[in-house]
Design an enzyme around this catalytic site. Structure first.
Site, PDB file in Angstrom:
ATOM      1  CG  ASN A  11      -4.097  -4.378  13.361  1.00 36.29           C
ATOM      2  OD1 ASN A  11      -4.022  -5.276  14.190  1.00 36.29           O
ATOM      3  ND2 ASN A  11      -4.957  -4.405  12.367  1.00 36.29           N
ATOM      4  CD  GLU A  39      -9.001  -1.805  12.076  1.00 44.13           C
ATOM      5  OE1 GLU A  39     -10.233  -1.857  12.313  1.00 44.13           O
ATOM      6  OE2 GLU A  39      -8.433  -2.501  11.201  1.00 44.13           O
ATOM      7  CB  ALA A  70     -14.606   5.945  14.149  1.00 40.44           C
ATOM      8  CB  SER A  71     -11.157   9.199  11.575  1.00 38.45           C
ATOM      9  OG  SER A  71     -10.584   9.887  10.495  1.00 38.45           O
ATOM     10  CD  GLU A 101       3.105  -4.119   9.398  1.00 37.17           C
ATOM     11  OE1 GLU A 101       2.125  -3.736  10.058  1.00 37.17           O
ATOM     12  OE2 GLU A 101       3.018  -4.598   8.251  1.00 37.17           O
ATOM     13  CB  CYS A 124       4.353  -0.324   7.419  1.00 35.76           C
ATOM     14  SG  CYS A 124       2.999  -0.138   8.595  1.00 35.76           S
TER      15      CYS A 124
END
Ligand SMILES: O=c1ccn([C@H]2C[C@H](O)[C@@H](CO)O2)c(=O)[nH]1
Ligand SMILES: [Zn+2]
Length: 128
Positions: free
Chosen positions: A39, A41, A43-44, A52, A88
């Protein structure tokens, strides 16, 4: 199965999770290849990509197509097994066969589902 889970677990270190600190690694299995992802990430927050989808998009980027996929493995270090989010599941319904396995693992346990089992009656190309 355990061997692939071990290999997938290695990718937890590549998760980019400054906001949740929740690491997820995944592996798409075809007849003769494994495609890993984690995963990532943002900041938004809504732009974050789950493990996945990272693995599925990576596999497709390398020419894999629906009929090639046997399973997706999803590994976390959570205390309980976590199941894939709605986004997902929808992407799995598009990109994986309905009967492909979704194998979820943490440090203690393995649970096996299917794409159909996680998202019955999915909206897809045949729905339009
Ligand atoms: O099945 C899941 C559930 C959550 N996440 C990610 C999204 C976000 O980066 C973090 C917390 O939701 O975990 C996944 O990658 N897969
Ligand atoms: Zn997700």
């Amino acid at each position: 199965m355990e061997k692939i889970i071990e290999q997938t677990r290695e990718y937890l270190k590549n998760a980019y999770v400054p906001y949740s600190n929740f690491r997820v690694a995944a592996c798409v299995q075809t007849k003769d290849q494994l495609y890993f992802g984690a995963n990532i990430e943002n900041a938004s927050y809504g732009l974050s990509n789950c493990g996945e989808r990272s693995a599925l998009f990576y596999a497709y980027s390398h020419g894999v197509r629906k009929e090639d996929i046997q399973a997706i493995y999803v590994v976390t270090t959570a205390d309980v097994i976590t199941t894939p989010c709605g986004a997902c599941r929808q992407v799995m319904a598009e990109l994986m066969p309905r009967d492909a396995k979704v194998i979820l693992a943490n440090d203690d346990e393995i649970q096996t589902y299917t794409v159909e089992g996680l998202l019955p009656h999915a909206f897809d190309a045949e729905s339009m």
